[in-house]
Design an enzyme around this catalytic site. Structure first.
Site, PDB file in Angstrom:
ATOM      1  N   ASN A 101       0.813  -1.222   0.000  1.00 61.98           N
ATOM      2  CA  ASN A 101       0.000   0.000   0.000  1.00 61.98           C
ATOM      3  C   ASN A 101       0.844   1.269   0.000  1.00 61.98           C
ATOM      4  OD1 ASN A 101      -2.429  -1.519   0.181  1.00 61.98           O
ATOM      5  ND2 ASN A 101      -2.137  -1.697   2.394  1.00 61.98           N
ATOM      6  N   HIS A 144     -14.166  -1.648   7.112  1.00 59.45           N
ATOM      7  CA  HIS A 144     -13.055  -2.466   7.594  1.00 59.45           C
ATOM      8  C   HIS A 144     -13.395  -3.209   8.890  1.00 59.45           C
ATOM      9  CE1 HIS A 144      -8.910  -3.273   9.067  1.00 59.45           C
ATOM     10  NE2 HIS A 144      -8.650  -3.369   7.780  1.00 59.45           N
ATOM     11  N   GLU A 150     -15.934   4.326   4.416  1.00 59.52           N
ATOM     12  CA  GLU A 150     -14.544   4.555   4.046  1.00 59.52           C
ATOM     13  C   GLU A 150     -14.515   5.513   2.867  1.00 59.52           C
ATOM     14  OE1 GLU A 150     -12.208   0.973   3.558  1.00 59.52           O
ATOM     15  OE2 GLU A 150     -13.368  -0.085   5.093  1.00 59.52           O
ATOM     16  N   SER A 159     -10.871  -0.861   0.878  1.00 58.71           N
ATOM     17  CA  SER A 159      -9.580  -1.547   0.817  1.00 58.71           C
ATOM     18  C   SER A 159      -9.564  -2.771  -0.081  1.00 58.71           C
ATOM     19  CB  SER A 159      -9.145  -1.949   2.230  1.00 58.71           C
ATOM     20  OG  SER A 159     -10.101  -2.810   2.824  1.00 58.71           O
ATOM     21  N   ASP A 203     -13.372   6.657   7.393  1.00 60.11           N
ATOM     22  CA  ASP A 203     -12.059   6.023   7.465  1.00 60.11           C
ATOM     23  C   ASP A 203     -11.348   6.336   6.145  1.00 60.11           C
ATOM     24  OD1 ASP A 203      -9.833   4.433   7.580  1.00 60.11           O
ATOM     25  OD2 ASP A 203     -10.905   2.538   7.836  1.00 60.11           O
ATOM     26  N   HIS A 246      -7.090   4.654   2.886  1.00 60.75           N
ATOM     27  CA  HIS A 246      -6.569   4.425   1.542  1.00 60.75           C
ATOM     28  C   HIS A 246      -6.757   5.622   0.607  1.00 60.75           C
ATOM     29  CE1 HIS A 246      -5.624   0.143   2.102  1.00 60.75           C
ATOM     30  NE2 HIS A 246      -6.672   0.155   2.926  1.00 60.75           N
ATOM     31  N   LYS A 259       0.001   3.859   4.549  1.00 54.41           N
ATOM     32  CA  LYS A 259      -0.349   3.699   3.136  1.00 54.41           C
ATOM     33  C   LYS A 259       0.443   4.722   2.314  1.00 54.41           C
ATOM     34  CE  LYS A 259      -3.654   0.992   4.832  1.00 54.41           C
ATOM     35  NZ  LYS A 259      -3.734   0.659   6.271  1.00 54.41           N
TER      36      LYS A 259
END
Length: 364
Positions: free
Chosen positions: A28, A114, A154, A158, A183, A186, A210
């Site tokens: 990542n 997640h 998110e 992910s 979140d 990413h 990340k």
């Protein structure tokens, strides 16, 4: 049993890229910072200045100037009032959810959030209801049924790599007097607009492992929220603080991203190139505009076998199997980085196309 079904999780020793024959498309490190000379020097400088460990929890003596500087930098960057640091994104999410909510609360979460979010909510005792992934109608129905609640999503998911409709979800939350937690693990630092998420999120979780290529995480929110978490989050109170050296590295990584915006440009160029080549080769991609590009294989054994064959050809990719993803959607999780060269992406797609043809006995 797990091994025979392709489910056994095992650890593999990861070697530095320059000492490995594998071209790594599994990590990542989206901006290629983890092995950069600049952050290597920052780690040395941070350790020389502050030492290698924080030696105590933040509420004892483990909260240093390095932590304060990073928190203030994150607030200036995003526009949030306050921040608090954690050792990982998992601990940040788990602490946030388990501390903020009680059995009296209802939390509305995207179906694909997640595991750390789910674990934290369940630990809090709050009622957890799930809306269909990125489905605004489904989210609106639950918000109408549970007003004055909290919605969690998110920014970039992910496993699928797709992006949440944050602006639209924020509007729905305002209409139903609900808070929104995002979140941003990413998504953070993969765009030049560092305030994009903070403009719509009441609480934002960012991670440093990340795009920033280092270690740690932060919760960003209003001062009152952070004050409550500092006083009550057991993860924070009873854990040794993130090392000041790592806080210094994260601070340096943010400055480096701002000083070298071409890293973000290269990342997006590589994403575009991969998608273009994969579509030309008719690879079964999930629609994604992020650095996470899943190629659907189906079946745990088939997915693991294909990843192993790619490794023999010189490419390391993630083999994501059920139950991490729904049965039948097992996939190769290919992640792109600013450090990848166009030739390497061409080679990966060519190898993947050939292997999938050979495995299926017909053109993909």
């Amino acid at each position: 049993m797990q091994q025979s079904q392709g489910l056994l999780r095992q650890r593999d020793v990861c070697h530095r890229a320059e000492n490995s024959s594998l071209i790594d498309f599994s990590h990542n490190d989206y901006l290629g910072l983890a092995n950069s000379i600049e952050l290597t020097q920052a780690l040395f400088d941070g350790a020389t200045t502050y030492g290698v460990g924080s030696k105590a929890s933040p509420l004892v003596s483990g909260y240093s100037a390095a932590h304060v500087d990073l928190e203030q930098q994150l607030c200036r960057l995003t526009g949030h009032q306050a921040a608090m640091l954690f050792c990982s994104g998992y601990s940040a999410n788990s602490a946030l959810m388990s501390t903020l909510f009680t059995q009296a609360d209802t939390v509305i979460a995207d179906k694909l959030v997640h595991a750390s979010i789910i674990d934290g909510i369940q630990h809090s005792g709050a009622k957890l209801v799930r809306f269909l992934h990125n489905d605004l109608s489904s989210a609106e129905r639950l918000l109408a049924k549970h007003p004055n609640s909290v919605l969690v999503t998110e920014s970039v998911f992910s496993m699928d790599g797709d992006k949440a409709p944050l602006a639209e979800l924020s509007l729905l939350c305002k209409q139903h007097n609900a808070l929104m937690i995002v979140d941003d693990a990413h998504g953070f630092a993969t765009s030049r607009d560092f305030e994009a998420t903070s403009r719509v999120a009441d609480v934002q979780v960012v991670t440093f492992g990340k795009a920033l290529g280092c270690q740690g995480a932060a919760v960003l929110a209003k001062q009152s929220v952070i004050n409550y978490l500092v006083a009550n989050a057991r993860h924070y109170i009873y854990s040794t603080a993130l090392s000041p050296a790592n806080a210094y590295v994260a601070h340096s990584a943010i400055k480096l991203v701002q000083q070298q915006p071409e890293r973000i440009t290269r990342l997006h160029d590589n994403i575009h190139l991969f998608k273009e080549l994969a579509q030309q080769s008719q690879l079964p991609l999930i629609a994604s505009l992020s650095a996470i590009q899943p190629v659907i294989v189906g079946g745990n054994e088939q997915t693991l076998s294909l990843a192993n064959m790619l490794a023999k050809l010189g490419f390391k990719v993630g083999a994501i199997r059920s139950p991490t993803v729904p049965k039948g959607s097992e996939r190769l999780r290919i992640t792109l980085s600013a450090s990848h060269q166009p030739q390497q992406i061409h080679q990966l797609v060519s190898a993947l196309k050939k292997l999938m043809i050979d495995c299926s006995g017909e053109k993909v």
